[in-house]
Structure formats: structure tokens, C-alpha cells
Motif scaffolding. Structure first.
Motif, PDB file in Angstrom:
ATOM      1  N   ARG A   1      -1.119  11.588  -6.977  1.00 12.43           N
ATOM      2  CA  ARG A   1      -0.100  10.590  -6.675  1.00 12.43           C
ATOM      3  C   ARG A   1       0.826  11.040  -5.538  1.00 12.43           C
ATOM      4  O   ARG A   1       1.287  12.178  -5.497  1.00 12.43           O
ATOM      5  CB  ARG A   1       0.727  10.366  -7.939  1.00 12.43           C
ATOM      6  N   CYS A   2       1.074  10.116  -4.633  1.00 14.01           N
ATOM      7  CA  CYS A   2       2.000  10.417  -3.545  1.00 14.01           C
ATOM      8  C   CYS A   2       3.406   9.972  -3.935  1.00 14.01           C
ATOM      9  O   CYS A   2       3.625   9.453  -5.019  1.00 14.01           O
ATOM     10  CB  CYS A   2       1.531   9.780  -2.231  1.00 14.01           C
ATOM     11  N   GLU A   3       4.330  10.139  -3.025  1.00 10.16           N
ATOM     12  CA  GLU A   3       5.744   9.955  -3.352  1.00 10.16           C
ATOM     13  C   GLU A   3       6.229   8.513  -3.209  1.00 10.16           C
ATOM     14  O   GLU A   3       7.406   8.238  -3.362  1.00 10.16           O
ATOM     15  CB  GLU A   3       6.591  10.841  -2.428  1.00 10.16           C
TER      16      GLU A   3
ATOM     17  N   LEU B   1       0.849  -1.187   0.000  1.00  8.46           N
ATOM     18  CA  LEU B   1       0.000   0.000   0.000  1.00  8.46           C
ATOM     19  C   LEU B   1       0.891   1.246   0.000  1.00  8.46           C
ATOM     20  O   LEU B   1       1.917   1.286   0.678  1.00  8.46           O
ATOM     21  CB  LEU B   1      -0.894   0.006   1.230  1.00  8.46           C
ATOM     22  N   CYS B   2       0.501   2.232  -0.749  1.00  8.62           N
ATOM     23  CA  CYS B   2       1.321   3.450  -0.815  1.00  8.62           C
ATOM     24  C   CYS B   2       1.242   4.208   0.508  1.00  8.62           C
ATOM     25  O   CYS B   2       0.258   4.102   1.235  1.00  8.62           O
ATOM     26  CB  CYS B   2       0.883   4.323  -1.983  1.00  8.62           C
ATOM     27  N   LYS B   3       2.272   4.971   0.778  1.00  9.13           N
ATOM     28  CA  LYS B   3       2.333   5.671   2.070  1.00  9.13           C
ATOM     29  C   LYS B   3       1.312   6.786   2.166  1.00  9.13           C
ATOM     30  O   LYS B   3       0.749   7.031   3.217  1.00  9.13           O
ATOM     31  CB  LYS B   3       3.746   6.253   2.259  1.00  9.13           C
ATOM     32  N   GLY B   4       1.063   7.440   1.051  1.00  9.31           N
ATOM     33  CA  GLY B   4       0.194   8.611   1.081  1.00  9.31           C
ATOM     34  C   GLY B   4      -1.279   8.289   1.195  1.00  9.31           C
ATOM     35  O   GLY B   4      -2.023   8.992   1.857  1.00  9.31           O
ATOM     36  N   HIS B   5      -1.705   7.191   0.534  1.00  9.03           N
ATOM     37  CA  HIS B   5      -3.139   6.919   0.477  1.00  9.03           C
ATOM     38  C   HIS B   5      -3.528   5.558   1.038  1.00  9.03           C
ATOM     39  O   HIS B   5      -4.710   5.251   1.125  1.00  9.03           O
ATOM     40  CB  HIS B   5      -3.625   6.998  -0.975  1.00  9.03           C
ATOM     41  N   LYS B   6      -2.538   4.752   1.364  1.00  7.27           N
ATOM     42  CA  LYS B   6      -2.804   3.378   1.813  1.00  7.27           C
ATOM     43  C   LYS B   6      -3.606   2.616   0.757  1.00  7.27           C
ATOM     44  O   LYS B   6      -4.557   1.892   1.063  1.00  7.27           O
ATOM     45  CB  LYS B   6      -3.569   3.385   3.150  1.00  7.27           C
TER      46      LYS B   6
ATOM     47  N   VAL C   1       4.978   2.029  -7.267  1.00  5.75           N
ATOM     48  CA  VAL C   1       4.661   3.437  -6.993  1.00  5.75           C
ATOM     49  C   VAL C   1       3.158   3.577  -6.767  1.00  5.75           C
ATOM     50  O   VAL C   1       2.383   2.690  -7.106  1.00  5.75           O
ATOM     51  CB  VAL C   1       5.074   4.378  -8.153  1.00  5.75           C
ATOM     52  N   CYS C   2       2.783   4.710  -6.228  1.00  2.39           N
ATOM     53  CA  CYS C   2       1.381   5.047  -6.006  1.00  2.39           C
ATOM     54  C   CYS C   2       0.628   4.933  -7.334  1.00  2.39           C
ATOM     55  O   CYS C   2       1.119   5.346  -8.375  1.00  2.39           O
ATOM     56  CB  CYS C   2       1.282   6.471  -5.458  1.00  2.39           C
ATOM     57  N   ALA C   3      -0.573   4.369  -7.276  1.00  4.25           N
ATOM     58  CA  ALA C   3      -1.335   4.114  -8.503  1.00  4.25           C
ATOM     59  C   ALA C   3      -2.067   5.342  -9.027  1.00  4.25           C
ATOM     60  O   ALA C   3      -2.594   5.348 -10.122  1.00  4.25           O
ATOM     61  CB  ALA C   3      -2.345   3.002  -8.251  1.00  4.25           C
TER      62      ALA C   3
HETATM   63 ZN    ZN Z   1      -0.542   7.121  -2.882  1.00  3.17          ZN
END
Ligand code: ZN
Length: 549
Positions: free
Chosen positions: A534-536, A494-499, A520-522
Motif C-alpha cells: 500500500r502506498c501513502e 487512482l492512487c499516487k503510488g500505483h495508479k 486510500v490505496c487499495a
Molecule cells: Zn497505491
């Protein structure tokens, strides 16, 4: 607070939606039968200056069904949610409060919300006593019954029961509740130009509406032919008489007060129609705050006319629109091309369901949707169109893609590749500008160890970039592309910014990291301050492996 409901019979074909919206002069506008699916949504419809909007889309057919709610900034909702059952809840800013859904099957709930027939917005309002309250507005497009199809009849009845379950749950929680929309039922005989006097009151959907609504001295018990019908239109938890028909509250006996006319027979000229469009407020709200309700028969542009109600409520705008708001959609929030953002959004879902959804969008049936029918006895009056299609969910074919498929697959890849550019700060890819030449992305299930195969794909993707640039909206390519997304690797991180589930990409640039894959963030890229973009997040698939030399 003024609320309008209108079955617009296609929102994209209007000469100026903005003018329509402004001339209707309402704080909240609830449209049905938008005939917009996610793949078709474009900025002039999605983003109207001075308003924020919320859509529900059919997952079954493209250009079919659909509802949308537009809110003046002064009435920006606190929460918004697609569907009635919670199966489409996004996990962020949902309205919640579903009631007892134990009388429905899981698949049934998914099916009832798969046609884009409901959107709920929850607002903060101040009533005339100065009290601050929640107000839930449920905008629905109730299915129309094709008398030839029992499955659709049951679908409609179950939809109504689900609607009642949700509306009453919100009411019990202490919210004001207004159900608005094309209910696709003429309530009483005076609501229909040609009522069948024998059977009229016995129709189970009409029985449902009778019980749902409160009216002076009316018996609200259900009168049905058999127990099966009773189970379809009620649950042990549903109540009677909790809501009031705003129009009839003021005009209980007005005749010829229709809201829908057959276009094929030009019956609007003769006012030979039906009343199908309603603003149904909870009894407490209507009795304390309803000021007026009118049917705006003079407004043209659809086979239905709008209905407007005014309540003595003042909207208290939320500081920030809920995340379902169209203005946060990647293609409107940032500079992404429409198709690109669509894929990224879909990619998040990472499931077979998601692929079904996209694949299904390729079977266009919109050409059939232009004809409409009056709800009762339609076979005598006009062709049955709305429900005559087969909204079946096809299983995606998991065929191995080769040759011809490869070109299509490259569409998706080229898109990922494109998105690559400005995006990734981390090393190999951050080539910037036309750095899209530097890396190539692959997807779940397309994990490629063999460099020669990979090269082929990369070349294919390069070829396609030019063609996709000119026609980015070719949804067709999505189905093939999606076939490549299935199966394969385990769950992505899961991405850090949005889970949210990441997508896999691969370095194409010559150098020590060439062909390495990373997550990477989707989400689509957007302004750096935009939390919806998109997060980092960045991480290698083979974290522990040493770099190749
Ligand atoms: Zn994200």
C-alpha cells in the motif's frame, strides 16, 4: 538449462513440494493441474526457498485447473504473464507480443484465459555461441475433450489455436520459444495404448498438433472433415512445422513411452497409458541446443510422470523478479492475513467482472476433480469428470442487502477496518495500535449518508471481527461482501503510488471528521520499502466541504 513439465494432479496435497522440486533437479519447473485458485494459495506452495514462482488461476471454479512455473533464482525471469491472450495482462512486467488476435472474439479470448491454463515466463539466456537471447516458456494445461460436449471440443481447439498464435508471435519477434505442458493430445498412434485406427489421425486436435510440429519428411497440411474445423484449428496467420517434440527428436520410434496412466484401473503397473506431456521447442532452438529429453516414469505422486529436457543454454537471472511473482503477493510480502489481502487485491479491480470472479469461487467443485481420464475414449475407461461440471459465469445478484446479508457484509467491513490500523498516516485514522476501533470503511455503492444506518453497520462489523479472526478463510463471506461493492459512486481516483483505483473508507472515530469518507490505496499493507504494498495515498471524498464541528 534443465526444464521439467509435470501434471501434478493437485499441488497442495503433496507431502513436501519443496522436496519434490529439489529432487526433480531442474532450473525451471512447469506444473499443470495445480488445482489451486487464488483463494487457496498458501505460503508453503507459493514461496519455495531458492525459487521464484508464477501462477495462473481459474476464474471459473475453485480448486480447478491451474498452472504454475517455479524458477531457480539463477533463472529468474525478466517478465511473466498470466494467460495467452493478454486479457489477464497486469500492465506491469508483461511478456507481451500477442500476434494477430483478430480471428478471436473478445469474449472468446477472455473465456479461453479464464480457466488458469497458461503462464508465460520470459528469461534471458546465453546460448553456446555466447549470444544473449530471450527465451519464452509457455506453460500450458490444454483442456481435455469431453466427447459428449461439443462446446468443450471447440474450446480446446480454439485454445490450441490461440496457443499457436502466441507462440509463433514470440518466435517471430526473435525469442526462443518452448511450449511445455499437458497438451492432452497423444500425437501419434505409438503415443496411445489403444488407438482407434479408423479415426485416430482425423481428430482435429491431433491434426492441429501434426501441423504445429515439425518432423522429418512429414506432411504438415491439415486434413479435416469440414471447413468449420479448419477455422477452429488455424488462422490465416498460423504456420506449420515451427516446433519440435523434444522427446521424439531423440526417440522417434520408441514404443510404450507413456506419461499418463489411469489411476482407477492401476494401468501404470501394466504401462497401459498415453503420452500427453510434451516439451516443444522451436525448431531452431532444438536443433542447436537440445541435449537430452527423458520421461521420468519412476517419479510417482500423480497420474502423470514428469518430462525433463536439457538445453545448452545458461540462464541470466533478472535482477528483480517480475511483479507477477508470488512473493510479492500481499499476504506473502507483508504480514497480512490471507483473506484480507485477497479482498484488497480483488477490490482493485473495481468491476463487475471482479465480483463475478469472487462469487464464482464459492461454488466448490473440487471434490469432483480427483478422478482423471485418459484423453481418448474416456467414456469406456473411466468417468468423465474434468469437463463435466458447468463452469458457467453466474451473474452476481445485485440484491439490496438487509438483515442476514448485513452480517456478512460486516465481514468485509471489519476487514477493511482492521486494515485500517497501521496504515493511514493522515489524521483521523492514524490512531495506531488498536485504532481499528476508530474508523470504519465502506465501499462503492454503500455510500451511507444516514448516520444511524452507518452506526448499525459499524456495530455489526464489530461483532464479526471476533469471529472472522478465528476463521479468516471463509471465502463464502466474500460473495455477500462483494454485492455491496457494485455500482454507486463514479470511478474512484487512482492512487499516487500505483495508479490503481482507490478504495473508500470512513472515519468512525468521534471527532470533527467522524463519518467522513476518504480514498486510500487499495493494496494490502506491507513493509514500507515494498513497492508492491500500500502506498501513502489519502484524499477526502468531500474535499471542498468544511469540517463538521
Ligand atoms: Zn497505491
Amino acid at each position: 538449462m534443465k526444464i521439467v513439465t509435470w501434471n501434478v494432479n493437485g499441488i497442495r496435497t503433496r507431502p513436501s513440494l519443496k522436496e519434490d522440486i529439489e529432487s526433480l533437479d531442474a532450473d525451471i519447473l512447469c506444473f499443470q493441474e495445480t488445482k489451486v485458485t487464488r483463494d487457496m494459495l498458501e505460503e508453503p506452495v507459493a514461496v519455495i526457498d531458492g525459487y521464484n514462482s508464477y501462477f495462473s488461476f481459474s476464474r471459473k471454479k475453485t480448486g480447478y485447473s491451474g498452472v504454475a512455473t517455479y524458477c531457480r533464482e539463477s533463472c529468474t525471469p525478466v517478465k511473466a504473464e498470466e494467460g495467452l491472450s493478454g486479457t489477464l495482462a497486469s500492465g506491469k512486467g508483461d511478456v507481451g507480443c500477442y500476434g494477430n488476435l483478430g480471428y478471436f472474439g473478445k469474449e472468446e479470448l477472455e473465456s479461453l484465459d479464464a480457466e488458469g491454463r497458461a503462464i508465460i515466463t520470459q528469461h534471458t539466456v546465453r546460448n553456446s555461441d555466447g549470444d544473449v537471447k530471450d527465451l519464452a516458456i509457455i506453460n500450458v494445461y490444454v483442456p481435455r475433450v469431453d466427447s459428449e460436449r461439443d462446446d468443450r471440443k471447440e474450446y480446446k481447439l480454439r485454445f490450441l489455436t490461440l496457443l499457436q498464435t502466441r507462440a509463433e508471435a514470440l518466435l517471430t519477434q526473435g525469442s526462443y520459444v518452448i511450449v511445455v505442458g499437458d497438451i492432452n493430445i497423444s500425437h501419434r498412434m505409438i503415443d496411445h495404448c489403444n488407438p482407434d485406427s479408423e479415426e485416430f489421425n482425423l481428430r482435429p486436435d491431433r491434426q492441429w498438433l501434426n501441423r504445429f510440429l515439425w518432423s522429418e519428411g512429414q506432411d504438415s497440411s491439415l486434413e479435416v472433415k469440414d471447413e468449420q474445423e479448419l477455422l477452429q484449428i488455424s488462422t490465416p496467420d498460423t504456420k506449420s512445422g515451427q516446433f519440435i517434440d523434444s522427446f521424439r527428436y531423440f526417440y522417434p520410434d520408441e514404443k510404450d513411452a507413456f506419461t499418463c496412466w489411469c489411476t482407477l484401473t492401476s494401468s501404470r503397473v501394466t504401462n497401459y497409458g498415453t503420452r500427453l506431456d510434451y516439451i516443444l521447442g522451436d525448431a531452431g532452438l532444438v536443433k542447436s541446443s537440445l541435449k537430452a529429453c527423458v520421461q521420468m516414469v519412476e517419479v510417482q505422486g500423480s497420474d502423470h510422470c514428469p518430462v525433463k529436457a536439457e538445453f545448452s543454454l545458461a540462464g541470466v537471472a533478472a535482477i528483480k523478479a517480475p511483479s507477477l511473482c508470488t512473493k510479492y503477493m500481499p499476504e506473502f510480502a507483508g504480514k497480512q492475513q490471507k483473506l484480507s489481502s485477497f479482498f484488497v487485491k480483488a477490490a482493485k479491480k473495481e468491476s463487475v467482472n471482479a465480483s463475478e470472479e469472487v462469487i464464482e469461487l464459492t461454488s466448490s467443485q473440487s471434490s469432483q476433480e480427483s478422478n482423471k481420464s485418459v484423453e481418448s475414449n474416456p467414456e469406456k475407461k473411466r468417468p468423465l469428470v474434468e469437463d463435466s461440471g458447468k463452469p458457467v459465469l453466474k451473474k452476481p445478484k445485485l440484491e439490496s442487502k438487509k438483515s442476514s446479508e448485513e452480517g456478512k457484509q460486516a465481514n468485509l467491513m471489519s476487514f477493511f477496518r482492521k486494515k485500517q490500523l497501521a496504515n493511514t498516516k493522515p489524521e483521523p485514522v492514524k490512531q495506531k495500535s488498536n485504532g481499528d476501533e476508530k474508523s470504519s470503511d465502506i465501499t462503492n455503492g454503500e455510500r451511507i449518508q444516514d448516520k444511524t444506518v452507518d452506526k448499525k453497520l459499524v456495530e455489526a462489523s464489530e461483532k464479526v471481527v471476533k469471529t472472522t479472526d478465528t476463521k479468516p478463510e471463509t471465502v463464502k463471506s466474500s460473495s455477500a461482501a462483494w454485492k455491496g461493492l457494485l455500482g454507486g459512486l463514479g470511478k474512484p481516483p487512482l492512487c499516487k503510488g500505483h495508479k490503481e483505483a482507490c478504495v473508500i473508507r470512513m472515519v468512525k472515530k468521534d471527532g470533527p471528521n467522524k463519518f467522513r469518507q476518504f480514498y486510500v490505496c487499495a493494496r494490502a499493507e506491507g513493509h514500507s520499502g515494498n513497492p508492491e504494498a500500500r502506498c501513502e495515498h489519502f484524499e477526502w471524498l468531500d474535499k471542498n466541504k468544511k469540517k463538521k464541528l
